[in-house]
Design an enzyme around this catalytic site. Sequence first.
Site, PDB file in Angstrom:
ATOM      1  N   GLU A  96      46.867  42.338  47.041  1.00 22.63           N
ATOM      2  CA  GLU A  96      48.023  41.430  47.032  1.00 22.63           C
ATOM      3  C   GLU A  96      48.403  40.997  48.434  1.00 22.63           C
ATOM      4  O   GLU A  96      48.752  39.839  48.675  1.00 22.63           O
ATOM      5  CB  GLU A  96      49.229  42.088  46.349  1.00 22.63           C
ATOM      6  CG  GLU A  96      49.016  42.436  44.879  1.00 22.63           C
ATOM      7  CD  GLU A  96      48.913  41.212  43.961  1.00 22.63           C
ATOM      8  OE1 GLU A  96      49.050  40.082  44.456  1.00 22.63           O
ATOM      9  OE2 GLU A  96      48.669  41.410  42.751  1.00 22.63           O
ATOM     10  N   ARG A 119      47.997  37.062  49.563  1.00 21.85           N
ATOM     11  CA  ARG A 119      49.262  36.358  49.805  1.00 21.85           C
ATOM     12  C   ARG A 119      49.575  36.259  51.301  1.00 21.85           C
ATOM     13  O   ARG A 119      49.900  35.188  51.801  1.00 21.85           O
ATOM     14  CB  ARG A 119      50.415  37.065  49.081  1.00 21.85           C
ATOM     15  CG  ARG A 119      50.187  37.129  47.580  1.00 21.85           C
ATOM     16  CD  ARG A 119      51.383  37.710  46.850  1.00 21.85           C
ATOM     17  NE  ARG A 119      50.984  38.142  45.512  1.00 21.85           N
ATOM     18  CZ  ARG A 119      51.750  38.086  44.430  1.00 21.85           C
ATOM     19  NH1 ARG A 119      52.975  37.635  44.511  1.00 21.85           N
ATOM     20  NH2 ARG A 119      51.316  38.512  43.263  1.00 21.85           N
ATOM     21  N   ASP A 157      39.309  39.014  36.639  1.00 19.56           N
ATOM     22  CA  ASP A 157      39.331  37.552  36.796  1.00 19.56           C
ATOM     23  C   ASP A 157      38.767  37.021  38.123  1.00 19.56           C
ATOM     24  O   ASP A 157      37.765  36.305  38.167  1.00 19.56           O
ATOM     25  CB  ASP A 157      40.749  37.001  36.554  1.00 19.56           C
ATOM     26  CG  ASP A 157      41.845  37.747  37.340  1.00 19.56           C
ATOM     27  OD1 ASP A 157      41.532  38.723  38.064  1.00 19.56           O
ATOM     28  OD2 ASP A 157      43.023  37.353  37.237  1.00 19.56           O
ATOM     29  N   GLU A 177      47.759  29.352  36.783  1.00 23.10           N
ATOM     30  CA  GLU A 177      46.327  29.121  36.495  1.00 23.10           C
ATOM     31  C   GLU A 177      46.025  27.806  35.775  1.00 23.10           C
ATOM     32  O   GLU A 177      45.050  27.118  36.119  1.00 23.10           O
ATOM     33  CB  GLU A 177      45.735  30.305  35.720  1.00 23.10           C
ATOM     34  CG  GLU A 177      45.589  31.589  36.540  1.00 23.10           C
ATOM     35  CD  GLU A 177      46.903  32.330  36.740  1.00 23.10           C
ATOM     36  OE1 GLU A 177      47.880  32.011  36.021  1.00 23.10           O
ATOM     37  OE2 GLU A 177      46.966  33.208  37.623  1.00 23.10           O
TER      38      GLU A 177
HETATM   39  C1  DMJ Z   1      48.254  35.382  41.797  1.00 27.14           C
HETATM   40  O1  DMJ Z   1      48.714  36.370  42.610  1.00 27.14           O
HETATM   41  C2  DMJ Z   1      46.797  35.131  41.991  1.00 27.14           C
HETATM   42  O2  DMJ Z   1      46.464  33.911  41.470  1.00 27.14           O
HETATM   43  C3  DMJ Z   1      45.945  36.195  41.381  1.00 27.14           C
HETATM   44  O3  DMJ Z   1      44.586  35.927  41.491  1.00 27.14           O
HETATM   45  C4  DMJ Z   1      46.287  36.342  39.931  1.00 27.14           C
HETATM   46  N1  DMJ Z   1      47.665  36.472  39.687  1.00 27.14           N
HETATM   47  C5  DMJ Z   1      48.624  35.686  40.387  1.00 27.14           C
HETATM   48  C6  DMJ Z   1      49.082  34.438  39.703  1.00 27.14           C
HETATM   49  O4  DMJ Z   1      49.159  34.480  38.368  1.00 27.14           O
END
Ligand code: DMJ
Length: 671
Positions: free
Chosen positions: A302, A306, A435, A571
């Site tokens: 994270e 970010r 994912d 998404e």
């Molecule tokens: C974000 O932090 C990123 O896109 C991550 O890959 C998946 N989850 C969240 C958004 O939904």
Amino acid sequence: MYSAAAASPPRRDFISVTLSPEEAVGVGGYNNSKAWRRRSCWRKWKQLSRLQRSIILFLFAFLAVCGVVSFTSMGEPWKSLTNKSSDEQRTEPEIPALKLVNPAVLPAPQKADANAGDYPELSPQKQPKMPHIRRSPSNLQIKPPRRDVRLKTRHATSKIVEELVQADKEEKTEKSVISWRGAVIEPDQSTEPPSSKIKESEKPSSLEAEGQKEPVPINERQMAVIEAFRHAWKGYKDFAWGHDELKPLSKSYSEWFGLGLTLIDALDTMWILGLKEEFEEARIWVANDLVFDKNVDVNLFESTIRILGGLLSTYHLSGDSLFLEKAKDIGNRLMPAFKTPSKIPYSDVNIGRGTAHPPRWTSDSTVAEVTSIQLEFRELSRLTGDEKFQKAVDEVMKHVHTLSGKNDGLVPMFINTNSGQFTHLGVYTLGARADSYYEYLLKQWIQGGKKENELLEDYMRAIEGVKKHLLQRSQPKKLTFVGELAHGHFSAKMDHLVCFLPGTLALGAHNGLTADHMKLAEALIETCYQMYEQVETGLSPEIVHFNLHAQKGHKDVEIKPADRHNLLRPETVESLFYMYRFTGDKKYQDWGWEILQNFNKYTRVPTGGYTSINNVQNPSNPEPRDKMESFFLGETLKYMFLLFSDDVDLINLDKFVFNTEAHPLPIWVPA
Ligand code: DMJ
């Protein structure tokens, strides 16, 4: 009247210049002849003491030197201003900061080439054939002005002011700072000095060198996004400034890492939206208040996507070295995560203490997490010239490439940090915990100039695995969706998170991969849209279950009570953006517009901010959760703005690749 000339000259240490009326006009009346004036001056000069004369001479000499110095320093800008054409003066003021810009085009580090040629059948070395969609007539509707340049110049004026303030600061703290490549590193901010600098020859060729085109004007839908952003930002500013997340209903905030997550995630969005004032204010916070030397546990993934990603992309867009310095700092502080027996990183790092550990209940890490930090660390290596970041994350990818336990390229969700093996085998999803593994296979390949064939091979195999094991069609609308596989049993469950996939597939097709991928992308984005359309509020829940059998009165999409929440996720909007960029089909913009309106209808908090909701099925009470996730500003609104734009150069996808948190990073060898 006392006259300095009449009295015998006393020795004094000060100068007294007194004029008597006689001397002023001459005894015999007014005499202004040159000879008389010269004589009179000379007489006075002789009457002065030696000290007085030396002081006067010194003063004259001093004034002369000052005059020469100030003339030359004023002359330079004047000269450069007058030398410029009037056109240049209008568009490109001299901005020292822009000279520091280090944006896109450095050669990829050697590592990236290491596997070239391993898989000749997949080798992208030859110019890949573009699928038809790339240059389709509809695509031609989107006209490409040079937006990258505009992004930089948009913030130029206030940047100059900032530079001046910064220069002033630098002067005052001259002794306590180290200057490196024109950037200022305060010793207490950097954990390590940069081990090597980028060589002069490796400096990027500036994107600005290309011809600048007319800016594409911002349209009404983009204005609506700007309005939404400002509303969200107002809430954050009023109630959560400098904290991780806004709680818009209780008018307070929540902390996750205590690092101003929303502010950092939103920096490049503000830049792209042209919100200059907001950006400058946030920049000052980053400069003065963003401190990583804190005894706090952060999640490696994270904070990479970010914080590190946000700082790197903001550095690229703004050219402001402050963001690179901060990126280096956090990058260094995250490195202890890789000190594990297997080199598969731990999930958590204490960035103040330099220690790392897995979650308390397991020694496993999440597969998506350890394989979705690569774009950022690789870019950090490229920018700093320090290989260690790239080495650490490349090793993870190489290791995962060789692992058993995959199912036709599909990976399990967990990996052990001691053994380096997958655990909890037999469960395969494109949703949570797996994912972005798939997303980053493709994106790393693109980032590195399409040379790292193992990445491409793993990506292609995985998509085949998706087709073989996870694709199904729903009833009654026959929507193509991606389900899950658990120990051989198919489940018609699909996370909203999976909606990144149409965008990624489209990006692959745009980069020369099979046109089938684009077909699948088109089918899947329709499904993702239906996950909004078929729901009472017009907003998607977190998870849906698709109906495999037609039942009277049933839609394709079923929602379980525990899955009815919406976290303002990006998404679907992200994929809509890619689909519109590559096809020019306006329906994708219209779908995004509907989604924005429903966010405004059901999640907007009047006093500022947007909130996650608990129940997308109840329009009369969607049950606000009182939390605005940082990705709403970092991703959702950014992708909305880009989706509504007809400007392909507003983050050109042949030059930038978005990390999984929507932070654009340069492609090392752009198309
Ligand atoms: C974000 O932090 C990123 O896109 C991550 O890959 C998946 N989850 C969240 C958004 O939904």
